[in-house]
Design an enzyme around this catalytic site. Structure first.
Site, PDB file in Angstrom:
ATOM      1  N   THR A 192      -8.662 -27.779  19.885  1.00 16.12           N
ATOM      2  CA  THR A 192      -8.521 -26.350  20.180  1.00 16.12           C
ATOM      3  C   THR A 192      -9.885 -25.690  20.196  1.00 16.12           C
ATOM      4  O   THR A 192     -10.709 -25.940  19.320  1.00 16.12           O
ATOM      5  CB  THR A 192      -7.649 -25.676  19.104  1.00 16.12           C
ATOM      6  OG1 THR A 192      -6.325 -26.145  19.272  1.00 16.12           O
ATOM      7  CG2 THR A 192      -7.666 -24.161  19.223  1.00 16.12           C
ATOM      8  N   ARG A 248       7.794 -23.343  19.495  1.00 18.63           N
ATOM      9  CA  ARG A 248       6.823 -23.202  18.404  1.00 18.63           C
ATOM     10  C   ARG A 248       5.530 -22.515  18.897  1.00 18.63           C
ATOM     11  O   ARG A 248       5.006 -22.820  19.958  1.00 18.63           O
ATOM     12  CB  ARG A 248       6.489 -24.584  17.841  1.00 18.63           C
ATOM     13  CG  ARG A 248       5.512 -24.573  16.663  1.00 18.63           C
ATOM     14  CD  ARG A 248       4.101 -24.912  17.078  1.00 18.63           C
ATOM     15  NE  ARG A 248       3.197 -24.994  15.921  1.00 18.63           N
ATOM     16  CZ  ARG A 248       1.880 -25.096  16.029  1.00 18.63           C
ATOM     17  NH1 ARG A 248       1.299 -25.152  17.202  1.00 18.63           N
ATOM     18  NH2 ARG A 248       1.117 -25.142  14.947  1.00 18.63           N
ATOM     19  N   VAL A 249       5.040 -21.596  18.091  1.00 20.26           N
ATOM     20  CA  VAL A 249       3.759 -20.935  18.363  1.00 20.26           C
ATOM     21  C   VAL A 249       2.865 -21.152  17.154  1.00 20.26           C
ATOM     22  O   VAL A 249       3.320 -21.015  16.014  1.00 20.26           O
ATOM     23  CB  VAL A 249       3.968 -19.421  18.616  1.00 20.26           C
ATOM     24  CG1 VAL A 249       2.643 -18.687  18.693  1.00 20.26           C
ATOM     25  CG2 VAL A 249       4.771 -19.210  19.905  1.00 20.26           C
ATOM     26  N   THR A 251      -9.244 -23.913  13.733  1.00 25.70           N
ATOM     27  CA  THR A 251      -8.616 -25.028  14.431  1.00 25.70           C
ATOM     28  C   THR A 251      -7.879 -25.858  13.382  1.00 25.70           C
ATOM     29  O   THR A 251      -8.205 -25.802  12.201  1.00 25.70           O
ATOM     30  CB  THR A 251      -9.677 -25.865  15.178  1.00 25.70           C
ATOM     31  OG1 THR A 251      -9.032 -26.955  15.839  1.00 25.70           O
ATOM     32  CG2 THR A 251     -10.731 -26.417  14.246  1.00 25.70           C
TER      33      THR A 251
END
Ligand code: SD4
Length: 333
Positions: free
Chosen positions: A194, A222-223, A245
């Site tokens: 990320t 999902r978030v 991250t």
């Protein structure tokens, strides 16, 4: 004291955001005395400067190019992270990101500017550059977060093109995964990509962006933390910025990036603030070793710091002083 000031002060005190001495520091007319946002005074702030999670050389190169040509930190972070969104070899951001367990590639991203404006998209499909959609949410709507189908519809209205986000590699991996459908909520400790990016431009103004496809094979819907303002990213132009991250659930539980910025406001260095951020998470997870978190922070002076749960997290920093990949210390050795 005027009612408005009283309410302002009491809510700040309740939130623990200002020290008692700052509150009691009133002059004889009972007007609050201005207290500096950061304990340290910048001697010679480093600017412009850009930092990002992990070793994303091309993304920081791009952001630096924007900053060097006099661009704003907002343009720098957007264009910087877009490099990773378009890079199909990065399998946790943008096109080529791994899907959820139902085979949908769903992207999360957010962006925040020097004035505290922010925009975010969650569970966005079929769009390569969620960060740019997030910027449009910030600039073109009265809202902050758009989700799923609504976000996608908005993106098309704004001129974004529909695109299949699967690559041959991620489709093949998904088909193999279906053989076992093993559900793991933890992200592999070694495997995080990320991108969270923070930049200060030549004017000394700070912005940040964060973008991800989240956990591979997550439950549909999902978030993670990355698009949640205060969790995966937070910027306060008076103080500094932070980004995260790793396993987003743990970052959300402590509102990690906001916490780190507030710790810097209280006088901690970016390094100290990131260490405290990870320690708060570990306190809620005593003995647990099966997850990674990496925090990255910058203050208004252009000082940077990072800390993580396990060794391996690095961040890139690009300023006039050079372009480096910094290894950070970790909670576990
Ligand atoms: C998430 N924080 O969705 C993201 C994942 C991540 O490197 O950082 N991966 O929880």
């Amino acid at each position: 004291m005027k009612r408005r000031n009283f309410l302002k002060n009491s809510s700040l005190t309740a939130a623990g955001l200002v020290s008692a001495s700052a509150i009691t520091a009133c002059n004889t007319e009972n007007k609050p005395v201005e207290t500096p946002a950061v304990a340290t005074t910048p001697v010679d702030p480093i600017k412009p400067i850009v930092v990002c999670t992990w070793n994303f050389l091309n993304a920081t190169d791009k952001a630096w190019e924007v900053l060097k040509s006099g661009g704003t930190s907002l343009d720098a972070v957007e264009q910087g992270v877009m490099v990773e969104e378009a890079d199909v070899t990065n399998e946790t951001v943008g096109k080529g990101g791994r899907p959820d367990r139902d085979g949908n590639v769903t992207l999360d991203a957010c962006i925040m500017d020097k004035d505290g404006n922010c925009g975010s998209v969650v569970y966005l499909q079929n769009i390569v550059h969620p960060v740019s959609v997030a910027r449009k949410v910030m600039e073109e709507t009265p809202h902050i977060i758009l989700a799923g189908k609504g976000a996608e519809k908005f993106a098309y209205e704004q001129g974004f093109k529909k695109e299949d986000l699967f690559t041959e590699s991620t489709r093949k991996q998904y088909e193999e995964w279906l053989n076992t459908s093993k559900y793991e909520t933890t992200i592999n400790i070694e495997n995080h990509d990320t991108i969270g990016m923070l930049a200060i431009d030549a004017n000394g103004d700070l912005s940040g962006a964060c973008t991800t496809s989240g956990m591979a094979y997550k439950v549909g819907g999902r978030v993670g933390d990355s698009p949640i303002i205060g969790a995966g990213l937070y910027v306060d132009n008076e103080v500094g910025g932070a980004t995260a991250t790793g396993v987003g659930e743990e970052v959300i539980r402590t509102v990690g990036s906001f916490l780190i910025v507030e710790l810097m406001r209280q006088g901690k260095s970016p390094q100290e603030a990131c260490e405290e951020g990870v320690k708060r998470i570990m306190k809620k997870n005593e003995g647990r070793k099966d997850f990674q978190i990496g925090f990255l922070a910058i203050n208004k002076n252009g000082e940077t710091g990072g800390y993580c749960v396990h060794p391996g997290f690095t961040y890139r920093e690009y300023s006039e002083k050079g372009h480096v990949n910094r290894e950070v210390k970790s909670f576990y050795s």
